[in-house]
Design an enzyme around this catalytic site. Sequence first.
Site, PDB file in Angstrom:
ATOM      1  N   THR B 177       0.880  -1.160   0.000  1.00 56.17           N
ATOM      2  CA  THR B 177       0.000   0.000   0.000  1.00 56.17           C
ATOM      3  C   THR B 177       0.915   1.206   0.000  1.00 56.17           C
ATOM      4  OG1 THR B 177      -1.363  -1.252   1.556  1.00 56.17           O
ATOM      5  CG2 THR B 177      -1.960   1.029   1.231  1.00 56.17           C
ATOM      6  N   ARG B 205     -12.169  -8.740  -4.252  1.00 55.98           N
ATOM      7  CA  ARG B 205     -11.939  -8.383  -2.848  1.00 55.98           C
ATOM      8  C   ARG B 205     -11.521  -6.921  -2.719  1.00 55.98           C
ATOM      9  NH1 ARG B 205      -6.873  -6.681  -0.050  1.00 55.98           N
ATOM     10  NH2 ARG B 205      -7.166  -7.215   2.135  1.00 55.98           N
ATOM     11  N   THR B 228      -1.749   0.840   6.466  1.00 54.75           N
ATOM     12  CA  THR B 228      -1.244  -0.261   5.649  1.00 54.75           C
ATOM     13  C   THR B 228      -1.188  -1.503   6.527  1.00 54.75           C
ATOM     14  OG1 THR B 228       0.664  -1.168   4.493  1.00 54.75           O
ATOM     15  CG2 THR B 228       1.127   0.535   6.131  1.00 54.75           C
ATOM     16  N   GLY B 229      -1.859  -2.548   6.092  1.00 53.68           N
ATOM     17  CA  GLY B 229      -1.846  -3.751   6.919  1.00 53.68           C
ATOM     18  C   GLY B 229      -2.857  -4.764   6.433  1.00 53.68           C
TER      19      GLY B 229
END
Lengths: 309, 309
Positions: B177, B205, B228-229
Amino acid sequence: MTKPAIAIHGGAGTILRSSMTPQREQQYTDALRQALHTGYGILSHGGTALDAVEAAIKSLEDCPLFNAGKGSVYNNAGQHEMDAGIMSGKDISAGAVSLIRNVKNPIALARALMDRRGHVFLCGEGAEVFAREVGLAVEPDSYFDTPFRYEQWQEAKKTDSSFLDHNVTVSDKKFGTVGAVAIDSHGDLAAGTSTGGMTNKKYGRIGDSPIIGAGTYANNKTCAISCTGHGELFIRSVVAYDVSCLIEYKGMTLAEACHEVVMKKLVAINGEGGLIAIDHLGNIQMPFNSEGMYRAMKNPDAELIAIYK
Amino acid sequence: MTKPAIAIHGGAGTILRSSMTPQREQQYTDALRQALHTGYGILSHGGTALDAVEAAIKSLEDCPLFNAGKGSVYNNAGQHEMDAGIMSGKDISAGAVSLIRNVKNPIALARALMDRRGHVFLCGEGAEVFAREVGLAVEPDSYFDTPFRYEQWQEAKKTDSSFLDHNVTVSDKKFGTVGAVAIDSHGDLAAGTSTGGMTNKKYGRIGDSPIIGAGTYANNKTCAISCTGHGELFIRSVVAYDVSCLIEYKGMTLAEACHEVVMKKLVAINGEGGLIAIDHLGNIQMPFNSEGMYRAMKNPDAELIAIYK
């Protein structure tokens, strides 16, 4: 044992007694009662809040009166594109689907996704592939075709406008959404929301219904919320999670938090609509800042079905 | 006059010094510096936080090293599907796009949508139609084809797994990201996030990046956040808005709120990742609970570019 309770909505907006016939009003009331009793019946037999929420929303999706499932509006291409989201307050698990076609009960697809405990948010054709893989009911386009919605679409095309739901003038707005929130005898909360979107909509627009935190949220620590209203403003205001945070972080009651968000913060930005909410004690709130909201609630002590202010 | 400041990230995850060559590390550092200086240059010349955030993210999108724009990973069908979201803290306006193809700079599309002040969230082909209508740069599929991502996709297909980003084993995760947050000399905040999603992903998704409140949020009253993760856990936790609410409703400092969300609440549910945050005073936090996070910040007094813990 917690006393079970459920609340449902069938959309908010410019719903005036003056423009409703007694027969039409009876149809809406009957449909709300059926969904309410379907959900409450599950709770009163020891079922889960999640099952009650899903069953109540399925009942509303199967009814042509509401803009969700069978009664979904037509988009710009003459198709029916639907969104839905569901969340469990027990473990903040969630499932959401968007811009799906042909799936009879979008809320069941959101639930199936949640139960997989993998992806949370699926969109478009991929979500429909998933629906077929898990064996959910799929209907032909014709299932979703209803004369009333078709007329609305024709009217909308004439003015080249994208109606929020199913009214002839934009000033006469309805936010076509259905939703349910519940608490079961174990004290677990759940919330779900389903919609057919906006009449004549273009561009693959997604509203707040399937957005976890905006249109749908549940957390046993605080409350369960399902919204109906001007989706863009509900997304920007993260409405459902905002109610939860006001309770958890600011110590507000459910009533105070709902009033703050719906009657103050949303009103300040012309964010028309409302929500249904139930907290971990079983308290229910159904605030709205529009003319009306199709809504109903039931617990062991009370039952209410209402449309207008 | 507020002192301007900016922070950027290029993703978090299992980023180990031991698996990085000095040359590769230099490439990442150079790319981060270029994006940082592009954004800060706008701020130091009196530009807006929104313009700085958009420009910094465009710089990262144009770099093949990061999973966004040109460097986007391959989905299950060998295509590049991208998501992006942007938000202005000045008026909580926002724009988000999801599952879009061929648009060179997804963050520019999110910005164009925001500037229209109509729909907030567009998905798929409809969003691409909108991109062409507003005249944004469109690239052929080949523009997004990079040998490194292609190899990752081939590896992913062998194991039939859907990688979070671009690593060979699932235990070796990266959350690809990019994002930026900024405050300008007028005291206005902005946040943006962009991603190419998961290698070999199926089903349409959508992760947290384009979800307002989850991966991206900005409000002049509190802070601007880009995450971000592990997207699913970030959606369920409404991470970005949670940081904002802890500041607004519980009176936490930015550092306290970031620590609570990233190092406690996310860790408790194995929600790996991190975020960058800047508050209305110009304070910057860049917490992460993974091995590393590509990150950088700059204000009149300091500049930092870092990768590891």
